[in-house]
Every structure is written in structure tokens, then in C-alpha cells.
Motif scaffolding. Structure first.
Motif, PDB file in Angstrom:
ATOM      1  N   GLU A  52       0.830  -1.211   0.000  1.00  0.00           N
ATOM      2  CA  GLU A  52       0.000   0.000   0.000  1.00  0.00           C
ATOM      3  C   GLU A  52       0.862   1.257   0.000  1.00  0.00           C
ATOM      4  N   GLU A  53       1.968   1.216   0.770  1.00  0.00           N
ATOM      5  CA  GLU A  53       2.815   2.396   0.895  1.00  0.00           C
ATOM      6  C   GLU A  53       3.967   2.420  -0.105  1.00  0.00           C
ATOM      7  N   GLY A  54       4.225   1.296  -0.774  1.00  0.00           N
ATOM      8  CA  GLY A  54       5.360   1.227  -1.688  1.00  0.00           C
ATOM      9  C   GLY A  54       6.681   1.183  -0.962  1.00  0.00           C
ATOM     10  N   LEU A  55       6.737   0.420   0.116  1.00  0.00           N
ATOM     11  CA  LEU A  55       7.956   0.298   0.914  1.00  0.00           C
ATOM     12  C   LEU A  55       8.688  -0.994   0.541  1.00  0.00           C
ATOM     13  N   GLY A  56       9.819  -0.874  -0.108  1.00  0.00           N
ATOM     14  CA  GLY A  56      10.612  -2.047  -0.460  1.00  0.00           C
ATOM     15  C   GLY A  56      10.052  -2.856  -1.607  1.00  0.00           C
TER      16      GLY A  56
END
Length: 323
Positions: free
Chosen positions: A120-124
Motif C-alpha cells: 500500500e505504501e510502496g515500501l521495499g
């Protein structure tokens, strides 16, 4: 030395110089354990022990690595959390995402949920809201409250799914009925503002109270606001101050800002401008826009023991406006 409770149904494990007289959890005897004797779950328990000490993140990471090497999904997920949070090692979202994926493939539900947050956040990983919603749904279907709350948020805001407030309400209600304090608070909000259900302040208050009494800081500030404004309850500034104070103790910036107003005006408590200024500065330091704006007002007008400083006020107003 590592010591483990002799009662295999008890999860007590510790690492210290001298053996405890008894298990502090169940009172059973304790046994000395060598590292090579620990299984994956015991390594995870030891890692959690070190996290709770708050003094040796590197040792916690070492323990979780050992747990992961033995295929323990809990340890793999916790190692991912350390990588996400920068505990024991430098923050590494890509590595954290990979670890969550490994634990998720083993069916570990919290890891499925964490992986959803990363998508959802585009983390990694590449940002993919539909994938996030799918993962939340997978975890929510198992009855995991955090995933149910996150899925409800997706339906409320139309993130990765078509916006559907009735569906959002059903998932939030599912979390609340499992006694999840955050779910209880959010369900109270749904009833207060009529989100996916007819507005019902009496029911909202019941859920806010349940969450507040369970120690949920968001539930506490919501209940305090209802008492301050007389929404669904008789107006009671003293009760408002009580709940704002309880929430502010846990670092809730909204509660700090509301309590600042009560202290500034002597509502429900004695007027205390110094304490009010301390609270609003603390809240503003987090970037919370209402607190930044109110601190700007204090500098603009010279309020709460501050001397007028229009340049500082302008800087704070700009910060709040940009937010």
C-alpha cells in the motif's frame, strides 16, 4: 546464560548471569539452555525478550536470525520488523519486504498483513494498492483484527477496491467485536458520523468508552471530545480533561492540543499557561498541523508567556498551511 521455564506450556525465557529462583510467569523451576538446544520458537521468544529490554537490538536481531534459520515464521516476521524499524541494524525496507513475504508464504497471518502495508505504501516493493487490499482480505478472512481494520480503511477510502462504506462498516465491526481497541474506536467513529451505518451517537459513545477504558489513546481522545462538546453525553469538561490527559500521556497529539485549550481557558481544570505552552510545543514538534497553527497564534499574539514574534508565527503558519 539462557534459562527456560521447565513448564513447556509456559513461554518464559531469559538471558542473564544468574539463574532465576523460579519462573516469574508460572512459578515453575527453570532450566539452563545452551544455544544449540534452542528450537525456532525459543529463539523467537528470546528475541522478543531482548526487544522488551530495549537495550540490545543487535542481540534481538541475532536471535530472530537463528529462529529464521530454523524456519520459524514468527522469527522471520520479527526479523522483518527489525529491518523495517531499524532495530539492531540499519533500516532496510527491501529486506523487510522479502522477509515478510517468506513468512507470509508459510501462512503467518501478521506477516501477510505487514506485507500488505508495504504494498500500500510502496515500501521495499512497487506500490500496488490492489495487491495490498488482496493481502488484507486474505489476513482478514482468518479473523485477524488488524487486517480487518486495514481492509475497512481500504473500502472506506477506495484504496485498491471500489469504495463501499457498507463493506467498510462490516469489516470494522468484525474487528471491534473481537475486542480490538482500535477497531472499537473506529467503529465508534463510524456510528458518530454515519459511515456505512445510520449515525447513532449513543452507540458511538458506547464504543468509545469501551476503547478508552481499555487504554486506547484514540478512543480516549474521541470520548474526551464528546464530553467537551456534549455530543451524545452531557457536557462535562472535567471528564473531557481526564480523558485528554490519559490520551496525552500516551503521546496522542490531538489530545495534547485539546488539553492545551482546556488549560489555556481553565475549562475542567485550573488555568495553567505554562503547562499549556509545553503541551502545544510538544504536539507541534511532531508536525501536527492544528498544533503548529495554534503555536503560531501564540507567537503572533504573544500568548501563553511567549513574547510576540511575527516572523516565527509566519514560519509556523506556512508550515501548517503547506500541511
Amino acid at each position: 546464560m539462557i534459562y527456560r521455564c521447565s513448564n513447556k506450556e509456559c513461554d518464559y525465557i531469559t538471558e542473564q548471569d544468574e539463574a532465576p529462583a523460579r519462573c516469574i510467569v508460572c512459578g515453575s523451576t527453570v532450566e539452563e539452555k545452551q544455544e544449540q538446544e534452542l528450537d525456532g520458537r525459543e529463539w523467537s521468544l528470546l528475541g522478543v525478550y531482548w526487544l522488551r529490554q530495549g537495550s540490545d537490538g543487535e542481540r534481538a536481531v541475532y536471535c530472530f536470525r537463528q529462529a529464521a534459520s530454523k524456519g520459524n515464521a514468527w522469527g522471520i516476521c520479527n526479523l522483518g520488523w527489525c529491518m523495517e524499524s531499524g532495530i539492531g541494524e540499519s533500516r532496510d525496507y527491501r529486506q523487510a519486504a522479502w522477509l515478510y513475504e517468506q513468512a507470509a508464504e508459510l501462512g503467518y497471518v501478521p506477516a501477510i498483513c505487514n506485507l500488505g502495508v508495504f504494498y500500500e505504501e510502496g515500501l521495499g516493493v512497487p506500490k500496488d494498492e490492489e495487491k495490498a487490499a488482496q493481502l488484507y482480505r486474505e489476513a482478514a478472512d482468518t479473523g485477524f483484527p488488524r487486517a480487518q481494520i486495514l481492509l475497512a480503511n481500504c473500502y472506506e477510502d477506495g484504496v485498491g477496491v471500489e469504495r463501499n462504506l457498507e463493506e467498510a462498516f462490516q469489516w470494522m465491526e468484525a474487528a471491534a467485536w473481537q475486542n480490538d481497541p482500535e477497531g472499537e474506536t473506529e467503529l465508534g467513529r463510524y456510528y458518530e458520523f454515519g459511515i456505512g451505518v445510520p449515525a447513532d451517537m449513543a452507540t458511538a459513545i458506547r464504543w468509545y468508552k469501551k476503547a478508552a477504558e481499555a487504554g486506547n489513546r484514540n478512543g480516549q481522545v474521541c470520548l474526551g471530545t464528546c464530553y467537551e462538546l456534549g455530543r451524545g453525553v452531557d457536557q462535562d469538561y472535567e471528564k473531557a480533561v481526564y480523558w485528554y490527559t490519559e490520551s496525552a500521556k500516551q503521546g496522542n497529539v490531538r489530545a495534547m492540543t485539546r488539553l492545551y485549550l482546556c488549560l489555556s481557558e481553565g475549562r475542567g481544570t485550573e488555568k495553567n499557561e505554562e503547562e499549556a505552552l509545553k503541551l502545544i510545543r510538544q504536539a507541534a514538534s511532531t508536525g501536527y498541523p492544528p498544533a503548529v497553527w495554534r503555536l503560531g497564534c501564540d507567537y503572533y499574539y504573544g500568548g501563553h508567556t511567549l513574547e510576540k514574534d511575527r516572523e516565527k508565527a509566519k514560519e509556523l503558519f506556512a508550515q501548517a498551511a503547506e500541511a
